[in-house]
Design a protein around this motif. Sequence first.
Motif, PDB file in Angstrom:
ATOM      1  N   TYR A 117       5.247   7.915 -15.064  1.00 18.12           N
ATOM      2  CA  TYR A 117       4.543   6.720 -15.529  1.00 18.12           C
ATOM      3  C   TYR A 117       4.044   5.879 -14.353  1.00 18.12           C
ATOM      4  O   TYR A 117       2.962   5.294 -14.422  1.00 18.12           O
ATOM      5  CB  TYR A 117       5.452   5.883 -16.436  1.00 18.12           C
ATOM      6  CG  TYR A 117       5.937   6.616 -17.668  1.00 18.12           C
ATOM      7  CD1 TYR A 117       5.179   7.637 -18.237  1.00 18.12           C
ATOM      8  CD2 TYR A 117       7.163   6.312 -18.268  1.00 18.12           C
ATOM      9  CE1 TYR A 117       5.618   8.326 -19.359  1.00 18.12           C
ATOM     10  CE2 TYR A 117       7.617   6.986 -19.393  1.00 18.12           C
ATOM     11  CZ  TYR A 117       6.840   7.996 -19.933  1.00 18.12           C
ATOM     12  OH  TYR A 117       7.291   8.676 -21.047  1.00 18.12           O
ATOM     13  N   GLN A 118       4.816   5.846 -13.277  1.00 18.34           N
ATOM     14  CA  GLN A 118       4.365   5.125 -12.084  1.00 18.34           C
ATOM     15  C   GLN A 118       3.104   5.772 -11.508  1.00 18.34           C
ATOM     16  O   GLN A 118       2.147   5.077 -11.133  1.00 18.34           O
ATOM     17  CB  GLN A 118       5.457   5.130 -11.014  1.00 18.34           C
ATOM     18  CG  GLN A 118       6.572   4.135 -11.258  1.00 18.34           C
ATOM     19  CD  GLN A 118       7.527   4.086 -10.081  1.00 18.34           C
ATOM     20  OE1 GLN A 118       7.108   4.027  -8.939  1.00 18.34           O
ATOM     21  NE2 GLN A 118       8.814   4.110 -10.362  1.00 18.34           N
ATOM     22  N   SER A 149       0.211   4.974 -13.615  1.00 18.44           N
ATOM     23  CA  SER A 149      -0.122   3.550 -13.473  1.00 18.44           C
ATOM     24  C   SER A 149      -0.987   3.321 -12.239  1.00 18.44           C
ATOM     25  O   SER A 149      -2.053   2.700 -12.313  1.00 18.44           O
ATOM     26  CB  SER A 149       1.157   2.694 -13.375  1.00 18.44           C
ATOM     27  OG  SER A 149       1.884   2.734 -14.569  1.00 18.44           O
ATOM     28  N   TRP A 150      -0.528   3.849 -11.087  1.00 23.50           N
ATOM     29  CA  TRP A 150      -1.288   3.643  -9.844  1.00 23.50           C
ATOM     30  C   TRP A 150      -2.653   4.353  -9.907  1.00 23.50           C
ATOM     31  O   TRP A 150      -3.665   3.815  -9.446  1.00 23.50           O
ATOM     32  CB  TRP A 150      -0.487   4.133  -8.642  1.00 23.50           C
ATOM     33  CG  TRP A 150       0.641   3.223  -8.284  1.00 23.50           C
ATOM     34  CD1 TRP A 150       1.975   3.507  -8.274  1.00 23.50           C
ATOM     35  CD2 TRP A 150       0.527   1.851  -7.896  1.00 23.50           C
ATOM     36  NE1 TRP A 150       2.697   2.403  -7.925  1.00 23.50           N
ATOM     37  CE2 TRP A 150       1.831   1.370  -7.682  1.00 23.50           C
ATOM     38  CE3 TRP A 150      -0.546   0.977  -7.720  1.00 23.50           C
ATOM     39  CZ2 TRP A 150       2.097   0.059  -7.288  1.00 23.50           C
ATOM     40  CZ3 TRP A 150      -0.288  -0.327  -7.341  1.00 23.50           C
ATOM     41  CH2 TRP A 150       1.018  -0.773  -7.127  1.00 23.50           C
ATOM     42  N   TYR A 168      -2.601  -0.511 -18.379  1.00 24.94           N
ATOM     43  CA  TYR A 168      -1.677  -1.215 -19.271  1.00 24.94           C
ATOM     44  C   TYR A 168      -0.762  -0.231 -20.004  1.00 24.94           C
ATOM     45  O   TYR A 168       0.451  -0.428 -20.081  1.00 24.94           O
ATOM     46  CB  TYR A 168      -2.451  -2.066 -20.290  1.00 24.94           C
ATOM     47  CG  TYR A 168      -1.675  -2.281 -21.561  1.00 24.94           C
ATOM     48  CD1 TYR A 168      -0.540  -3.094 -21.577  1.00 24.94           C
ATOM     49  CD2 TYR A 168      -2.030  -1.624 -22.735  1.00 24.94           C
ATOM     50  CE1 TYR A 168       0.206  -3.259 -22.736  1.00 24.94           C
ATOM     51  CE2 TYR A 168      -1.297  -1.786 -23.898  1.00 24.94           C
ATOM     52  CZ  TYR A 168      -0.177  -2.598 -23.893  1.00 24.94           C
ATOM     53  OH  TYR A 168       0.568  -2.738 -25.034  1.00 24.94           O
ATOM     54  N   THR A 198       1.952   1.121 -17.581  1.00 25.81           N
ATOM     55  CA  THR A 198       2.921   0.110 -17.114  1.00 25.81           C
ATOM     56  C   THR A 198       3.873  -0.264 -18.250  1.00 25.81           C
ATOM     57  O   THR A 198       5.050  -0.538 -18.011  1.00 25.81           O
ATOM     58  CB  THR A 198       2.208  -1.154 -16.588  1.00 25.81           C
ATOM     59  OG1 THR A 198       1.306  -1.649 -17.576  1.00 25.81           O
ATOM     60  CG2 THR A 198       1.449  -0.882 -15.311  1.00 25.81           C
ATOM     61  N   TRP A 233       6.361   2.441 -18.364  1.00 24.25           N
ATOM     62  CA  TRP A 233       7.257   2.254 -17.220  1.00 24.25           C
ATOM     63  C   TRP A 233       8.378   1.268 -17.586  1.00 24.25           C
ATOM     64  O   TRP A 233       9.561   1.542 -17.337  1.00 24.25           O
ATOM     65  CB  TRP A 233       6.408   1.736 -16.058  1.00 24.25           C
ATOM     66  CG  TRP A 233       7.085   1.455 -14.757  1.00 24.25           C
ATOM     67  CD1 TRP A 233       8.431   1.355 -14.505  1.00 24.25           C
ATOM     68  CD2 TRP A 233       6.440   1.229 -13.498  1.00 24.25           C
ATOM     69  NE1 TRP A 233       8.646   1.067 -13.179  1.00 24.25           N
ATOM     70  CE2 TRP A 233       7.446   0.991 -12.551  1.00 24.25           C
ATOM     71  CE3 TRP A 233       5.098   1.188 -13.113  1.00 24.25           C
ATOM     72  CZ2 TRP A 233       7.139   0.710 -11.203  1.00 24.25           C
ATOM     73  CZ3 TRP A 233       4.802   0.921 -11.778  1.00 24.25           C
ATOM     74  CH2 TRP A 233       5.810   0.689 -10.846  1.00 24.25           C
ATOM     75  N   LYS A 236       9.666  -4.332 -10.616  1.00 31.70           N
ATOM     76  CA  LYS A 236       8.280  -3.908 -10.366  1.00 31.70           C
ATOM     77  C   LYS A 236       7.578  -3.546 -11.681  1.00 31.70           C
ATOM     78  O   LYS A 236       6.366  -3.747 -11.823  1.00 31.70           O
ATOM     79  CB  LYS A 236       8.296  -2.697  -9.433  1.00 31.70           C
ATOM     80  CG  LYS A 236       6.954  -2.305  -8.879  1.00 31.70           C
ATOM     81  CD  LYS A 236       6.606  -3.026  -7.606  1.00 31.70           C
ATOM     82  CE  LYS A 236       5.336  -2.481  -6.995  1.00 31.70           C
ATOM     83  NZ  LYS A 236       5.010  -3.106  -5.730  1.00 31.70           N
ATOM     84  N   ALA A 237       8.331  -3.014 -12.634  1.00 32.63           N
ATOM     85  CA  ALA A 237       7.751  -2.693 -13.944  1.00 32.63           C
ATOM     86  C   ALA A 237       7.268  -3.966 -14.626  1.00 32.63           C
ATOM     87  O   ALA A 237       6.160  -4.005 -15.191  1.00 32.63           O
ATOM     88  CB  ALA A 237       8.781  -1.979 -14.818  1.00 32.63           C
ATOM     89  N   ASN A 267       4.003  -5.163 -12.778  1.00 31.22           N
ATOM     90  CA  ASN A 267       2.786  -4.404 -13.060  1.00 31.22           C
ATOM     91  C   ASN A 267       2.308  -4.587 -14.498  1.00 31.22           C
ATOM     92  O   ASN A 267       1.098  -4.594 -14.758  1.00 31.22           O
ATOM     93  CB  ASN A 267       2.990  -2.932 -12.716  1.00 31.22           C
ATOM     94  CG  ASN A 267       2.917  -2.693 -11.223  1.00 31.22           C
ATOM     95  OD1 ASN A 267       2.091  -3.266 -10.536  1.00 31.22           O
ATOM     96  ND2 ASN A 267       3.795  -1.853 -10.703  1.00 31.22           N
ATOM     97  N   LEU A 268       3.248  -4.728 -15.428  1.00 31.17           N
ATOM     98  CA  LEU A 268       2.841  -4.981 -16.815  1.00 31.17           C
ATOM     99  C   LEU A 268       2.196  -6.365 -16.925  1.00 31.17           C
ATOM    100  O   LEU A 268       1.182  -6.542 -17.610  1.00 31.17           O
ATOM    101  CB  LEU A 268       4.044  -4.864 -17.754  1.00 31.17           C
ATOM    102  CG  LEU A 268       3.753  -5.052 -19.249  1.00 31.17           C
ATOM    103  CD1 LEU A 268       2.663  -4.095 -19.730  1.00 31.17           C
ATOM    104  CD2 LEU A 268       5.023  -4.861 -20.068  1.00 31.17           C
ATOM    105  N   ALA A 283      -1.240  -6.100 -15.621  1.00 32.60           N
ATOM    106  CA  ALA A 283      -2.129  -5.438 -16.586  1.00 32.60           C
ATOM    107  C   ALA A 283      -2.615  -6.432 -17.637  1.00 32.60           C
ATOM    108  O   ALA A 283      -3.806  -6.462 -17.982  1.00 32.60           O
ATOM    109  CB  ALA A 283      -1.404  -4.271 -17.248  1.00 32.60           C
TER     110      ALA A 283
END
Length: 513
Positions: free
Chosen positions: A230-231, A234-235, A247, A250, A253, A273-274, A277-278, A281
Motif C-alpha cells: 500500500y505504501q 501510495s507513493w 487517497y 493511503t 495503509w 505516517k499513515a 499521508n491520508l 490526500a
Amino acid sequence: MPNRSTDELFQLIKSLEKSEKRNFKLFIKRASGDDDLKIVQLFDALDKMDEYDEDSLLKKNKAIKKQQLSNMKAHLSKQILASLRTLNDDKNVEMQLNEQMAYARILHSKGLYLQSLKMLDKIKQLAYSHNQNTSLLLALELEKKIELLHITRSIKDKAESLSEEVEIVNNHISLQNKLSNLTLQLYGWYIRLGHVRDEKDVTAIELFFKTNLPNVKDLELSFYEKLYLYQAYSWYNFILQDLRMFYRYTQKWLDVFIAHPEMQKVEPVLFIKAFHNLLSAHFDTNNFEKFNEVLEQFETFSKSKIAESSANIGIQVFMYLYTAKINKHFLEGTFTEGITLVPYIEEKLEEYKLHVDTHRVLVFYYKIACLYFGSGDNEKAIDYLNKIINRKSDLRTDLQCYARLLHLIAHYELGNDDLLEYLLKSVYRFMANMKNLSIVEEAIFSFLKKSFKLSPAKVLVEFRKLKNQLEKLENNPLETRSFLYLDIKAWLESKIRNVPVQVVRRERFLERK
C-alpha cells in the motif's frame, strides 16, 4: 537552519530524556571503575553544552586529555547504549526477541537442548503474533540445527514440518524485502524530484514501477507485505498526481494498522505516517469533512501512551500534526489565525533541530510562508522563502522552484519593481534548468513580463485572461502539481476583486460547507 555536522556522541546525549540520563548514572555506578568515573565527567560536560565545541570542552575539563578523548567518547557511547538497552528491553518487540534468541543460543551452547527448544517456541509465538519474520527465521534455523545434530525425541515428521515452515517464512521475507525496496526507491524519487513534470517522467515512473512490482495476485499477504504494497502504491500515485488513487491506498495503509492494532505499538512511526499521508490526500482533494474526521483521530492518538512512549515518536507526531493544522487553516481560509501557530512551531523546530530532517524543515518554512502570503504579509513570507532559497540542498527541487516562484509573486505584490526584472530572469532560468516549467508556470511568467508595461486597467484585464487560461488547465494531470503548491487561482481572484487571498479561500470554504 541547524548544522547537522555536529558530534554524534553529543547528539546521542542531547536525545536522552531525564529518566534515561538518570538510568545511565545508576547503570555506571554498578561498575564504578576509574574509567567509568571519567566518562561520567565527560557525559556531564557534554550534557551542559548547547553546541558541541571540542576546544571549550577540553579547556573547561582539565582532567580530560585530548589524546584520550576519542577512546573516552567511544567508551561513553557504548555505555549509554548499554544503559538504554536495559531501560527499553520490555518496550521493543525486536529487542525482546533478540535477547531471547541470545538466551536460546546460550542454552544450546551449554548442551541444554530441550530448554533451548522451549525458549525457541516462546520466540516463535512472539514473532508470529507481531509479524517479525526475520526473528522467526533465526529461531527456525537454530531449531533446525538442534534437530539435525541432536536426538531430541521431538514429534514425528518434525524435519519435514520445519523445512516447510522455513520455506514459507523465507518466501514472506523475500516478498517483504522486494516491496519495501520498491517503497524506499519511490520515496527517494519523490524526495529528489517531486511529482512528474512531463510525459517523459510519466513513462519513466510507470516503467520503473511495473518492472519492480512483485506479482502478489492470489497470495495471502502478511501485515508487512500489505503495508509495503500500500505504501508503494501510495507513493506511485502521488508522484503521478493521481490524487483519487493516492487517497485509496493511503486509506488502505491506515486500515491495515486498524485491522492489526497490536502493530501500532510495534511500528508507531509508520502508523503516524499513515495518518499524515491520508490527511494529505484529503487536503489535496479539498475533502474538508474527511480531513477533519481523520485529524480528530490523529489528535486523539497524539495523547495516547504509544505517542508519548519516546522522544522520537513525539517528534514525529509534532511534525505531522502541525503540518495538518496548518493545512486546516489553508482549507478554511483562516491564514491570519494560522499564523498564531508559528511561534510554537519555531520553538519546537529549534528544540528538535538535531532530530528533524532538512526536508521536513523546508516544508514547514514553505507552509509558513504561504500562511503569511495568504494573510497579506508579503515581507514575512519573503523571510521564510529566503530560508528555503538560501539553503543549499538537492532535496525537493519542486519545493525550491515553487519557493522561488512565490518569492517572485510576493515581491510583485510589494511593488519592488527594481528587483522584479532580475528575479523574473533568475527564477525562470532556475525552473528551466530544473526542468520544472509547466504550461501553468509559463503562463504566469508571460503575464508578469507583460504587466510591467500595462496600466492598472489593462493589468486587470490580463489578470482575468490568465485566470480563464489556468481554469482550462486544472484537469490536466501534469498541471495538478502547480495548483497543489500554489493556489494561483485564489491569488488571481484576489487581485481581480481587490481583496486578500484569505477572503477568497474563506468564501470557497463556506460555499462547500
